[in-house]
Design an enzyme around this catalytic site. Structure first.
Site, mmCIF file in Angstrom:
data_model
loop_
_atom_site.group_PDB
_atom_site.id
_atom_site.type_symbol
_atom_site.label_atom_id
_atom_site.label_comp_id
_atom_site.label_asym_id
_atom_site.label_seq_id
_atom_site.Cartn_x
_atom_site.Cartn_y
_atom_site.Cartn_z
ATOM 1 N N ASP B 399 0.880 -1.169 0.000
ATOM 2 C CA ASP B 399 0.000 0.000 0.000
ATOM 3 C C ASP B 399 0.922 1.224 0.000
ATOM 4 O OD1 ASP B 399 -1.572 2.170 0.639
ATOM 5 O OD2 ASP B 399 -2.696 1.135 2.209
ATOM 6 N N HIS B 400 0.932 1.945 -1.098
ATOM 7 C CA HIS B 400 1.904 3.020 -1.220
ATOM 8 C C HIS B 400 1.685 4.147 -0.219
ATOM 9 C CE1 HIS B 400 5.218 5.031 -2.955
ATOM 10 N NE2 HIS B 400 5.129 4.507 -4.163
ATOM 11 N N ARG B 401 0.480 4.213 0.368
ATOM 12 C CA ARG B 401 0.242 5.256 1.365
ATOM 13 C C ARG B 401 1.132 5.036 2.581
ATOM 14 N NH1 ARG B 401 -6.066 4.468 2.118
ATOM 15 N NH2 ARG B 401 -5.222 2.363 2.299
#
Ligand SMILES: Cc1cc2nc3c(=O)[nH]c(=O)nc-3n(C[C@H](O)[C@H](O)[C@H](O)COP(=O)(O)OP(=O)(O)OC[C@H]3O[C@@H](n4cnc5c(N)ncnc54)[C@H](O)[C@@H]3O)c2cc1C
Lengths: 465, 427
Positions: B399-401
């Site tokens: 999850d790039h967040r």
């Protein structure tokens, strides 16, 4: 020469302005309030508070007259109008003084004078035509309030034809009184003067008294007032007032028929108009609609940096609305994320006898909105405390959204309901459904138990009727 | 008075469930503690015990009924000296999950709400429930009204950002979500009427609760989590030989799998790069203190992810034994909620199917999942010469967040020596 640079300058020191100023100061802003007449505004000086003081006198007087019902005897009951008014003024004075203390405590600088916008980020203060100061402010909040509305042909003279201001300080009690308008203000005065013995006639243009209230409540109020000997004429207008030497002859028109009736005094309570004059709006983008300033969700006007709150803006025209709106506005300015004001959760109270209080939608409005609704009712005669108090007339009514259980509205008439309504307001703000209200344990014996029962009743579960 | 057997709440959020099976019939004598029925919740099947002794007087809700509301009477237990005549009216309506387009239920007449009719006997209300394990990340703050509106509209509260105090979801947020078209519970959104029928022959397999949850959660993950993927090859010859040695030891009554090594290696690597063991929230990234690894297990009803908790503190053998137990409970549909709710990272291994490599969908609210492929012999270059090695390809979905490319890479970098040189795991 005092400092004239501020983060926020508030014009008007009423319940909107002074509360906003305190909140701003709490949030670290440097704040000034410009007030031309009296800290505390209409509310403390000529509105909410002094009327409640008068109505308290009326209530005690009423109880004294009914002392025998309680096994007491009180003989030669009478009053001194001057002292009654004196008490009311003292109460107002004490509170207004209190606001001054609060300003000091919160390091809010108060400028005594008339404030007006004077170019971007500037407020000019004048007193009796003389310049006092020019203040610089990042943000300006207009909180100049409102005053009584007058209609053509119905102008007050301050002696025989009163607005609320004169009605609050009578030198003696009129024998007969005409109240034009049956909103909260008109009805409170009608109730006060009737209880003190005046023959009171109320003329209302709409087809019922307290026209913003739920219809059922209006009807119950109407009946109660008539029982007290008030004369109520609905669907009628006062066309004209002929002011004589010591009395006034009013032309009252109803259903195409005009009738002339003479009264000692007349109170005009036909609404308010915003104080939009002489505050420098002309050169700004601030928009006006029907004498009130148009604002956005967070009280912003169309002029950057200029905000408006309270009676100067849209309805409901209530002190607590003014205060809350001011707090939201200031918090927004400070970069917090307050919820915008939800006017359908603001309670309205009328302190007549019997009292009336409500919050949210009337039954009719809820139906109009297209919702499926459930309505609950509980009468005062089913409540132990009400009977013990000797005040067993009244009703508590709830309106729920049948699909979601949302409490859409609550409406009450009867003893102390103005102190009860906040219970429902808290519930609404917390976004209660019927379930939480049913699960809440209400103390016994209290009038508040009726609030529980009125919820149960909406779901077919009422206990005490 | 006869005791009403009620639909139990098996988790704090459970509002309805499927009565999958009765293990008794009318007339059977039961003792307190006997298992009388199986109840299927959205994730697991749990057993319902009799809380008292007596005779099954009546079965009100037949097995196989879906959407039985919690606290709805499902049967009647007769106590000593009572007979069928004492049962009275138990014809309580059994609400069934309304189809998305169903008309609202008819309103009960005031004063005759069904609850009052089928008044439960208090003693019968305590089912054997697994203790509620509120997960730190799982509690959704929402006003009662927001909850009610979301439930009515079948909107997933978890997908809504709350604007109230402490992020509490209020009515306005749900209404905005409505107009913004936020994730409705996926399972509810596509009704059969939305799928065109071109005249092909078909049979319909009713969705189990597990299926619906998979559908909802994975749709939500793919739609709301910005995934990216990183692939790496591990040479596992050392791992295989170590495994062989360990499994071949005298008296070994265990059989360590490659996956057990992968779990342990991931656990150690997660300690080194804790950011992969975290959840996104709008206000903060929630970094988990324990290393709890979810392992994807295929069952007949669908995918479920039981958890090896504190995997970093457990030895290979402990992990292996626990994994076997969990997998078999999962296949028997017997996992308890606390055995599959939570976890900070997931491993999904399809090596046993010969899958070379694949990219997995993140298991929300986690931020990373490792997809493990088959270990197979491939040509590798070793010291400048071609050689044969056993290679296992793994793909990390992030999850790039929460996990930036470099962080994901660091994790794989930490993982590589642990898998390729697994003796270090034993340290
Ligand atoms: C008889 C009566 C009874 C009422 N009873 C109730 C009640 O029971 N409950 C309730 O909620 N509400 C009641 N109200 C309404 C309530 O008083 C108002 O809603 C409230 O006062 C509005 O607050 P405000 O701050 O907006 O304005 P105001 O209270 O009107 O204050 C405005 C202030 O600004 C000052 N000002 C105006 N222009 C300038 C200027 N240019 N420069 C400097 N100062 C300026 C004024 O002197 C005033 O002090 C009543 C009103 C009346 C008349």
């Amino acid at each position: 020469m005092s400092d004239t640079n501020f983060d926020l300058v508030v014009i008007g020191g009423g319940p909107g302005g002074y509360v906003g100023a305190i909140r701003a100061s709490q949030l670290g802003m440097k704040v000034a309030v410009v007030e031309r007449e009296h800290l505390g505004g209409i509310c403390l000086n000529w509105g909410c508070i002094p009327t409640k003081a008068l109505l308290r006198t009326a209530e005690v007087y009423h109880l004294m007259q009914h002392a025998e019902d309680f096994g007491l005897s009180a003989k030669e009951i009478s009053f001194d109008a001057k002292k009654v008014v004196e008490r009311s003024r003292k109460v107002a004075g004490r509170l207004s003084g209190g606001v001054g203390m609060l300003m000091k405590k919160n390091k809010v600088t108060v400028f005594d004078g008339q404030g007006a916008l004077a170019g971007q980020g500037q407020v000019k203060v004048t007193k009796d035509g003389k310049n006092v100061a020019v203040l610089k402010a990042k943000y300006i909040m207009l909180a100049t309030g409102a005053r009584a509305r007058t209609l053509p042909g119905l102008e007050p003279d301050g002696k025989l034809v009163w607005t609320y201001k004169e009605a609050m300080v009578p030198d003696n009690m009129p024998k007969s009184l005409l109240v034009v308008g049956s909103g909260a203000i008109g009805i409170e005065f009608a109730s006060f003067y009737r209880t003190m013995g005046a023959e009171v006639t109320v003329v209302e243009v709409m087809n019922r008294v307290l026209p913003v209230e739920d219809e059922e409540i209006s009807m119950l109020a109407h009946k109660a007032f008539e029982k007290q000997g008030m004369e109520i004429v609905t669907g009628a207008t006062v066309k004209n007032l002929k002011i004589g030497k010591s009395n006034v002859t009013a032309t009252i028109e109803k259903g195409g028929k005009a009738e002339k009736v003479t009264f000692d005094r007349v109170i005009l309570a036909v609404g308010i108009v915003g104080n939009i004059e002489d505050i420098g709006l002309e050169k700004t983008k601030v928009k006006i609609e029907k004498t009130h300033v148009v604002v956005g969700k967070y009280s912003e006007t169309d002029e950057p940096g200029v905000y408006a709150i309270g009676d100067l803006t849209g309805p409901p025209w209530l002190a607590h609305k003014a205060s809350h709106e001011a707090v939201i506005c200031v918090e927004k300015i400070a970069g917090l994320t307050p919820h915008a004001l939800n006017t359908s959760r603001i309670a309205g109270c009328t302190y007549c006898h019997p009292q009336v209080a409500s919050v949210g939608m009337t039954e009719a409005k809820a139906k109009e909105s297209g919702r499926k609704i459930k309505v609950g009712r509980f009468p005062f005669i089913g409540n132990g405390k009400a009977i013990a108090m000797g005040d067993d007339q009244g009703l508590v009514k709830t309106v729920f959204d049948a699909d979601t259980g949302e409490l859409l509205g609550a409406h009450m008439i009867g003893s102390e309901v103005t102190e009860l309504i906040q219970g429902y307001a808290v519930g609404m703000t917390l976004e209660t459904t019927e379930q939480e209200l049913m699960e809440t344990v209400f103390p016994h014996p209290t009038l508040s138990e009726m609030m529980h029962e009125a919820v149960l009743d909406a779901y077919g579960r009422v206990i005490h009727v | 008075m006869p005791i009403h057997i009620l639909m139990p709440a098996l988790s704090p959020t459970m509002t309805e469930g499927t009565l999958s099976k009765w293990l008794v019939k009318e007339g059977d004598e039961v003792a307190s503690g006997d298992i009388i029925a199986e109840i299927e919740t959205d994730k697991a099947t749990m057993e319902l015990e009799a809380v008292d002794e007596g005779k099954i007087g009546k079965i009100i809700v037949p097995e196989g009924t879906e959407g039985v509301e919690v606290n709805n009477p499902i049967g009647v237990l007769l106590e000593e000296g009572e007979d069928e005549g004492d049962i009275g009216d138990v014809s309580a309506p059994v609400p069934v999950v309304p189809a998305p387009k169903a008309e609202p239920e008819p309103e009960p007449e005031p004063g005759s709400a069904p609850i009052e009719k089928a008044l439960p006997a208090p003693a019968a209300t305590a089912p054997r429930t697994a203790p509620a394990v509120p997960l730190s990340g799982d509690r959704i703050l929402a006003s009662p009204l927001a909850k009610r509106i979301a439930a009515n509209a079948r909107i997933d509260l978890a997908a809504i950002k709350g604007s109230g105090p402490n992020g509490r979801v209020v009515k306005a947020d749900v209404e905005n979500a409505f107009s913004g078209g936020v994730t409705r519970s996926a399972a509810a959104r596509v009704s059969s009427a939305d799928v065109p029928d071109f005249g092909q022959a078909y049979t319909e397999v009713a969705n189990t609760n597990v299926r619906k949850v998979i559908a909802r959660r994975l749709l939500e993950a793919k739609q709301t989590v910005p995934h990216f993927y990183m692939k790496v090859d591990f040479v596992i010859d050392n791992l295989l030989s170590l495994r062989k040695d360990l499994n071949g030891q005298d008296g070994a009554d265990y059989n360590l799998s490659i996956n057990d090594f992968v779990i342990k290696a991931c656990a150690v690597a997660m300690r080194k790069v804790p950011m992969v063991n975290a959840s996104w929230t709008d206000d903060a990234i929630r970094m988990y203190e324990n290393v709890d690894i979810s392992i994807a297990v295929a069952t007949e009803g669908g995918l479920i992810t039981p958890i090896i908790r504190n995997a970093d503190q457990k030895g290979l053998l402990a992990i292996s034994t626990e994994m076997k137990d969990l997998a078999s409970s999962a296949r028997d549909n017997k996992l308890k909620p606390e055995e599959f709710q939570g976890g900070g990272f997931t491993i999904s291994n399809l090596g046993m199917y010969g899958i070379k490599e694949f990219s997995a969908i993140i298991n929300p609210p986690q931020s990373a999942i490792l997809a493990v492929g088959v270990g197979e012999q491939r040509p590798i270059v070793k010291n400048g010469a071609l050689a044969v090695g056993t290679v296992m390809s793994c793909t990390l979905s992030c999850d790039h967040r929460v996990v930036d490319g470099a962080v994901g890479a660091e994790f794989l970098q930490a993982l590589k020596p642990l898998i390729e040189d697994p003796l270090s795991l034993l340290l």
